[in-house]
Motif scaffolding. Structure first.
Motif, short mmCIF file in Angstrom:
data_model
loop_
_atom_site.label_atom_id
_atom_site.label_comp_id
_atom_site.label_asym_id
_atom_site.label_seq_id
_atom_site.Cartn_x
_atom_site.Cartn_y
_atom_site.Cartn_z
N UNK A 50 -5.22 4.35 -12.24
CA UNK A 50 -5.67 5.59 -12.88
C UNK A 50 -6.48 6.43 -11.88
N UNK A 51 -6.11 6.37 -10.64
CA UNK A 51 -6.76 7.01 -9.50
C UNK A 51 -8.02 6.26 -9.04
N UNK A 52 -8.81 5.74 -9.98
CA UNK A 52 -10.08 5.11 -9.63
C UNK A 52 -10.00 3.59 -9.56
N UNK A 53 -9.10 2.99 -10.32
CA UNK A 53 -8.98 1.53 -10.38
C UNK A 53 -7.52 1.12 -10.27
N UNK A 54 -7.30 -0.10 -9.79
CA UNK A 54 -5.97 -0.71 -9.81
C UNK A 54 -6.03 -1.86 -10.80
N UNK A 55 -5.07 -1.88 -11.72
CA UNK A 55 -5.01 -2.89 -12.77
C UNK A 55 -3.80 -3.77 -12.55
N UNK A 63 1.58 -11.34 -24.49
CA UNK A 63 0.68 -10.22 -24.73
C UNK A 63 0.27 -9.63 -23.38
N UNK A 64 1.15 -8.80 -22.85
CA UNK A 64 0.95 -8.23 -21.52
C UNK A 64 -0.36 -7.44 -21.44
N UNK A 65 -0.65 -6.65 -22.46
CA UNK A 65 -1.84 -5.79 -22.44
C UNK A 65 -3.13 -6.60 -22.29
N UNK A 66 -3.20 -7.76 -22.92
CA UNK A 66 -4.44 -8.55 -22.85
C UNK A 66 -4.61 -9.26 -21.51
N UNK A 67 -3.60 -9.23 -20.66
CA UNK A 67 -3.70 -9.88 -19.35
C UNK A 67 -4.30 -8.95 -18.29
N UNK A 68 -4.72 -7.77 -18.69
CA UNK A 68 -5.25 -6.78 -17.75
C UNK A 68 -6.42 -7.30 -16.94
N UNK A 69 -6.33 -7.09 -15.62
CA UNK A 69 -7.43 -7.39 -14.70
C UNK A 69 -7.59 -6.21 -13.75
N UNK A 70 -8.82 -5.86 -13.44
CA UNK A 70 -9.06 -4.86 -12.40
C UNK A 70 -9.03 -5.59 -11.07
N UNK A 71 -8.13 -5.18 -10.18
CA UNK A 71 -8.00 -5.85 -8.88
C UNK A 71 -8.38 -4.93 -7.72
N UNK A 72 -8.74 -3.70 -8.03
CA UNK A 72 -9.19 -2.76 -7.00
C UNK A 72 -9.97 -1.64 -7.64
N UNK A 73 -11.04 -1.20 -6.98
CA UNK A 73 -11.87 -0.12 -7.48
C UNK A 73 -12.23 0.82 -6.34
N UNK A 74 -12.10 2.11 -6.59
CA UNK A 74 -12.49 3.12 -5.61
C UNK A 74 -14.01 3.17 -5.59
N UNK A 75 -14.60 3.06 -4.42
CA UNK A 75 -16.06 3.04 -4.32
C UNK A 75 -16.58 4.44 -4.04
N UNK A 77 -15.73 8.31 -1.46
CA UNK A 77 -14.82 9.02 -0.57
C UNK A 77 -13.72 9.73 -1.31
N UNK A 78 -12.91 10.46 -0.54
CA UNK A 78 -11.87 11.29 -1.15
C UNK A 78 -10.58 10.55 -1.49
N UNK A 79 -10.47 9.28 -1.13
CA UNK A 79 -9.22 8.55 -1.36
C UNK A 79 -9.12 8.07 -2.80
N UNK A 80 -7.91 8.17 -3.35
CA UNK A 80 -7.62 7.69 -4.70
C UNK A 80 -6.45 6.72 -4.63
N UNK A 81 -6.30 5.88 -5.63
CA UNK A 81 -5.12 5.02 -5.74
C UNK A 81 -4.00 5.84 -6.36
N UNK A 82 -2.91 5.99 -5.61
CA UNK A 82 -1.85 6.90 -6.06
C UNK A 82 -0.55 6.56 -5.34
N UNK A 83 0.56 6.68 -6.02
CA UNK A 83 1.91 6.51 -5.47
C UNK A 83 2.12 5.14 -4.81
N UNK A 84 2.08 4.10 -5.61
CA UNK A 84 2.39 2.77 -5.10
C UNK A 84 3.85 2.69 -4.67
N UNK A 85 4.12 1.81 -3.74
CA UNK A 85 5.49 1.63 -3.28
C UNK A 85 5.69 0.20 -2.78
N UNK A 86 6.83 -0.38 -3.10
CA UNK A 86 7.21 -1.69 -2.56
C UNK A 86 7.78 -1.48 -1.17
N UNK A 87 7.30 -2.27 -0.23
CA UNK A 87 7.78 -2.16 1.16
C UNK A 87 8.72 -3.31 1.50
#
Length: 93
Positions: A50-55, A63-75, A77-87
């Motif tokens: 959601x730009x600020x966190x990676x879930x 129950x996929x929804x209840x398995x939610x974990x935050x695995x990254x958080x923007x601390x 700076x101007x960088x956001x989490x956006x446009x993931x891609x498999x490499x």
């Protein structure tokens, strides 16, 4: 209000999308909705941001929804989490 992440199964033989689950997620403090999502290479996990966190969501559970974990958080700076891609190297960028 909440953001929605809707997961479908795809039948490659018929070309049909079959409803699987809805993940309802509250908007974050800046009212960002989910901005990007990607499945892990083995499809066991779904990562969404959601730009600020990676879930992380475990798609192997009933129950996929209840398995939610935050695995990254923007601390800061101007960088956001956006446009993931498999490499090709099996990593997610």
């Amino acid at each position: 209000d909440s953001a929605l992440l809707i997961i479908y199964n795809f039948d490659r033989c018929t070309g049909e999308f079959i409803y699987n689950t809805i993940i309802r997620h509250p908007f974050n403090t800046n009212y960002f909705n989910f901005s990007s999502c990607v499945f892990s290479p083995n499809s066991k996990y779904l990562y969404a941001s959601d730009h600020l966190n990676v879930y992380q969501f475990n798609t192997d559970t009933t129950d996929i929804a209840s398995s939610e974990k935050i695995v990254g958080t923007r601390v800061t700076g101007p960088a956001y989490f956006f446009k993931f891609s498999n490499a090709p190297d099996g990593k997610i960028y």
